[in-house]
Motif scaffolding. Structure first.
Motif, PDB file in Angstrom:
ATOM      1  N   LEU A 116      -1.697  -6.641   2.082  1.00 50.51           N
ATOM      2  CA  LEU A 116      -0.593  -5.832   1.552  1.00 50.51           C
ATOM      3  C   LEU A 116       0.719  -6.615   1.574  1.00 50.51           C
ATOM      4  CD1 LEU A 116      -1.336  -2.327   3.131  1.00 50.51           C
ATOM      5  CD2 LEU A 116      -1.424  -2.920   0.691  1.00 50.51           C
ATOM      6  N   SER A 117       0.996  -7.297   2.688  1.00 47.52           N
ATOM      7  CA  SER A 117       2.251  -8.053   2.792  1.00 47.52           C
ATOM      8  C   SER A 117       2.299  -9.164   1.754  1.00 47.52           C
ATOM      9  CB  SER A 117       2.397  -8.687   4.177  1.00 47.52           C
ATOM     10  OG  SER A 117       2.148  -7.756   5.181  1.00 47.52           O
ATOM     11  N   ASN A 118       1.159  -9.829   1.546  1.00 52.76           N
ATOM     12  CA  ASN A 118       1.146 -10.939   0.600  1.00 52.76           C
ATOM     13  C   ASN A 118       1.350 -10.485  -0.843  1.00 52.76           C
ATOM     14  OD1 ASN A 118       1.069 -13.156   2.259  1.00 52.76           O
ATOM     15  ND2 ASN A 118      -1.168 -13.251   2.340  1.00 52.76           N
ATOM     16  N   LYS A 119       1.105  -9.208  -1.123  1.00 50.13           N
ATOM     17  CA  LYS A 119       1.389  -8.699  -2.464  1.00 50.13           C
ATOM     18  C   LYS A 119       2.881  -8.815  -2.754  1.00 50.13           C
ATOM     19  CE  LYS A 119      -2.512  -5.580  -3.107  1.00 50.13           C
ATOM     20  NZ  LYS A 119      -3.230  -6.457  -4.048  1.00 50.13           N
ATOM     21  N   ILE A 120       3.689  -8.721  -1.712  1.00 48.61           N
ATOM     22  CA  ILE A 120       5.135  -8.899  -1.877  1.00 48.61           C
ATOM     23  C   ILE A 120       5.495 -10.380  -1.763  1.00 48.61           C
ATOM     24  CG2 ILE A 120       7.404  -8.373  -0.887  1.00 48.61           C
ATOM     25  CD1 ILE A 120       6.175  -5.707   0.097  1.00 48.61           C
ATOM     26  N   PHE A 121       5.021 -11.022  -0.687  1.00 52.41           N
ATOM     27  CA  PHE A 121       5.414 -12.410  -0.421  1.00 52.41           C
ATOM     28  C   PHE A 121       5.004 -13.374  -1.540  1.00 52.41           C
ATOM     29  CE2 PHE A 121       5.475 -11.288   4.287  1.00 52.41           C
ATOM     30  CZ  PHE A 121       6.847 -11.386   4.389  1.00 52.41           C
ATOM     31  N   GLU A 122       3.851 -13.115  -2.181  1.00 49.22           N
ATOM     32  CA  GLU A 122       3.397 -14.059  -3.202  1.00 49.22           C
ATOM     33  C   GLU A 122       4.078 -13.834  -4.555  1.00 49.22           C
ATOM     34  OE1 GLU A 122      -0.891 -13.926  -3.058  1.00 49.22           O
ATOM     35  OE2 GLU A 122      -0.941 -15.314  -1.347  1.00 49.22           O
ATOM     36  N   ASN A 140       3.348   1.074  -5.168  1.00 46.33           N
ATOM     37  CA  ASN A 140       4.316   0.448  -6.071  1.00 46.33           C
ATOM     38  C   ASN A 140       3.571  -0.355  -7.125  1.00 46.33           C
ATOM     39  OD1 ASN A 140       6.041  -1.889  -6.999  1.00 46.33           O
ATOM     40  ND2 ASN A 140       7.576  -0.684  -5.908  1.00 46.33           N
ATOM     41  N   LYS A 141       3.668   0.093  -8.383  1.00 49.21           N
ATOM     42  CA  LYS A 141       2.906  -0.520  -9.476  1.00 49.21           C
ATOM     43  C   LYS A 141       3.279  -1.977  -9.708  1.00 49.21           C
ATOM     44  CE  LYS A 141       0.570   2.709 -12.297  1.00 49.21           C
ATOM     45  NZ  LYS A 141       1.271   4.021 -12.313  1.00 49.21           N
ATOM     46  N   GLU A 142       4.595  -2.265  -9.783  1.00 51.79           N
ATOM     47  CA  GLU A 142       5.061  -3.624 -10.093  1.00 51.79           C
ATOM     48  C   GLU A 142       4.531  -4.620  -9.072  1.00 51.79           C
ATOM     49  OE1 GLU A 142       7.593  -1.003 -10.146  1.00 51.79           O
ATOM     50  OE2 GLU A 142       6.817  -0.858 -12.193  1.00 51.79           O
ATOM     51  N   LEU A 143       4.488  -4.190  -7.819  1.00 51.40           N
ATOM     52  CA  LEU A 143       4.037  -5.103  -6.757  1.00 51.40           C
ATOM     53  C   LEU A 143       2.523  -5.034  -6.561  1.00 51.40           C
ATOM     54  CD1 LEU A 143       6.898  -4.361  -4.198  1.00 51.40           C
ATOM     55  CD2 LEU A 143       6.580  -6.513  -5.432  1.00 51.40           C
ATOM     56  N   GLY A 144       1.877  -4.082  -7.219  1.00 54.37           N
ATOM     57  CA  GLY A 144       0.427  -3.953  -7.083  1.00 54.37           C
ATOM     58  C   GLY A 144       0.010  -3.372  -5.738  1.00 54.37           C
ATOM     59  N   ILE A 145       0.859  -2.519  -5.186  1.00 50.71           N
ATOM     60  CA  ILE A 145       0.561  -1.906  -3.887  1.00 50.71           C
ATOM     61  C   ILE A 145       0.051  -0.476  -4.107  1.00 50.71           C
ATOM     62  CG2 ILE A 145       1.599  -1.071  -1.725  1.00 50.71           C
ATOM     63  CD1 ILE A 145       3.339  -3.566  -1.772  1.00 50.71           C
ATOM     64  N   PRO A 146      -1.160  -0.195  -3.597  1.00 51.43           N
ATOM     65  CA  PRO A 146      -1.736   1.147  -3.775  1.00 51.43           C
ATOM     66  C   PRO A 146      -1.057   2.149  -2.848  1.00 51.43           C
ATOM     67  CG  PRO A 146      -3.139  -0.163  -2.349  1.00 51.43           C
ATOM     68  CD  PRO A 146      -2.025  -1.074  -2.805  1.00 51.43           C
ATOM     69  N   PRO A 147      -1.251   3.451  -3.080  1.00 53.74           N
ATOM     70  CA  PRO A 147      -0.708   4.434  -2.138  1.00 53.74           C
ATOM     71  C   PRO A 147      -1.207   4.139  -0.725  1.00 53.74           C
ATOM     72  CG  PRO A 147      -1.556   5.528  -4.087  1.00 53.74           C
ATOM     73  CD  PRO A 147      -1.948   4.088  -4.205  1.00 53.74           C
ATOM     74  N   LEU A 148      -0.324   4.266   0.249  1.00 59.52           N
ATOM     75  CA  LEU A 148      -0.674   3.861   1.617  1.00 59.52           C
ATOM     76  C   LEU A 148      -0.912   5.047   2.552  1.00 59.52           C
ATOM     77  CD1 LEU A 148       2.020   1.068   2.032  1.00 59.52           C
ATOM     78  CD2 LEU A 148      -0.324   0.807   1.246  1.00 59.52           C
ATOM     79  N   GLU A 149      -0.668   6.254   2.050  1.00 58.53           N
ATOM     80  CA  GLU A 149      -0.842   7.454   2.885  1.00 58.53           C
ATOM     81  C   GLU A 149      -1.746   8.431   2.175  1.00 58.53           C
ATOM     82  OE1 GLU A 149      -1.052   8.731   5.955  1.00 58.53           O
ATOM     83  OE2 GLU A 149       1.012   8.106   6.334  1.00 58.53           O
ATOM     84  N   PRO A 150      -3.043   8.540   2.492  1.00 59.71           N
ATOM     85  CA  PRO A 150      -3.712   7.745   3.524  1.00 59.71           C
ATOM     86  C   PRO A 150      -4.008   6.325   3.045  1.00 59.71           C
ATOM     87  CG  PRO A 150      -5.319   9.124   2.407  1.00 59.71           C
ATOM     88  CD  PRO A 150      -3.978   9.456   1.817  1.00 59.71           C
ATOM     89  N   THR A 209       3.023 -14.802 -13.925  1.00 60.94           N
ATOM     90  CA  THR A 209       4.161 -13.889 -13.933  1.00 60.94           C
ATOM     91  C   THR A 209       5.380 -14.590 -13.363  1.00 60.94           C
ATOM     92  OG1 THR A 209       3.249 -13.046 -11.893  1.00 60.94           O
ATOM     93  CG2 THR A 209       3.024 -11.655 -13.824  1.00 60.94           C
ATOM     94  N   ALA A 210       6.516 -14.260 -13.936  1.00 57.37           N
ATOM     95  CA  ALA A 210       7.767 -14.832 -13.449  1.00 57.37           C
ATOM     96  C   ALA A 210       8.057 -14.268 -12.065  1.00 57.37           C
ATOM     97  CB  ALA A 210       8.885 -14.466 -14.413  1.00 57.37           C
ATOM     98  N   ALA A 211       8.932 -14.951 -11.368  1.00 56.33           N
ATOM     99  CA  ALA A 211       9.325 -14.496 -10.034  1.00 56.33           C
ATOM    100  C   ALA A 211       9.824 -13.064 -10.119  1.00 56.33           C
ATOM    101  CB  ALA A 211      10.425 -15.406  -9.500  1.00 56.33           C
TER     102      ALA A 211
END
Ligand SMILES: *[C@@H]1O[C@H](CO)[C@@H](O)[C@H](O)[C@H]1NC(C)=O
Length: 254
Positions: A238-244, A62-72, A25-27
């Motif tokens: 979770l953080s690396n889903k953004i950082f990477e 957040n779908k684009e970043l691959g982050i699942p719902p966090l609450e809970p 995937t592109a940046a």
């Protein structure tokens, strides 16, 4: 007739090529509504508000970043091996749902050294309610303890120090940072513990739960290294889903 295999082969190649394109995937950029901070003398202050806002925006995932719902927040497994007297315990929590943690967290201070890829922050969380299936055996304060069932471990007014230790890497000539380590140190004002069905006996279970809560500080001290390690792993992932995915300079503006 002899043409058909070629067509299938071409389709296969196209399919494989598409899969590969998906992987490389592109940046990406941060979501549009995320505030960003410039690396100037106000950077650490700016980051406090920016990240507090970002966390609340990420709460529903957040779908684009691959982050699942966090609450809970879902944690598959949390294992504690406490080997030190007076507590000698093995505790596993499975299918854990952590309620209220993201909604009631506020970052209070950042101390960053981006040249060293180091980010330290202090946060306060009003409530961390962990509900899951526990299995436990060992000793607490010289008393044997065993059981399995539902557990509720609730931390109130918890100060947390987060230590994010990153390392740079390059993709297509662009600089990124990934976290090697995410260390968590938790300091709650009060911990409520409830383990259903200890000793498989209602009366004994009630007595033991009362005892654990009367001595919550000693008990939690033995458990907190395990809980902190588990949260550190979850936060790092979770953080690396953004950082990477998002280049270093798109997160931290120069
Ligand atoms: C878990 O324990 C806390 C503290 O005692 C309590 O307020 C909360 O209602 C409990 N949650 C569940 C699901 O039982």
């Amino acid at each position: 007739m002899s043409k058909q295999p070629t067509v299938i082969l071409l389709l296969l190649i196209a399919a494989v090529a598409q899969e590969t394109a998906k992987c490389v995937t592109a940046a990406q950029d941060l979501p549009d509504n995320f505030p960003k901070c410039k690396r100037d003398e106000n950077f650490d202050k700016c980051l406090v508000d920016a990240v507090n806002q970002a966390i609340q925006l990420l709460k529903s995932g957040n779908k684009e970043l691959g982050i699942p719902p966090l609450e809970p927040l879902t944690v598959k497994k949390l294992v504690i091996d406490a080997g030190n007297a007076p507590i000698n315990l093995r505790q596993a929590l499975k299918n854990v749902k952590v309620h209220d943690m993201i909604s009631t967290s506020k970052i209070q201070r950042y101390r960053t050294d981006l040249d060293k890829h180091l980010i330290i922050c202090d946060s306060k969380t009003d409530r961390i309610e962990m509900i899951g299936d526990y299995e436990m055996s060992g000793r607490i304060l010289l008393l044997p303890i065993t059981g399995h069932g539902k557990a509720n471990i609730t931390l109130v007014n918890t100060k947390i120090e987060h230590r994010l230790i990153g390392e740079p890497f390059e993709k297509d000539g662009v600089k990124y940072m990934r976290l090697k380590e995410y260390r968590v140190a938790m300091d709650p004002k009060r911990v409520y513990l409830h383990f259903e069905n200890l000793f498989n006996d209602k009366t004994l279970s009630e007595g033991m739960n009362r005892f654990l809560n009367e001595n919550w500080e000693t008990v939690f001290n033995e458990l907190k290294v395990g809980y902190s390690k588990s949260f550190g792993l979850v936060f790092r992932e979770l953080s690396n889903k953004i950082f990477e995915k998002v280049p270093f300079d798109n997160i931290f503006l120069s």
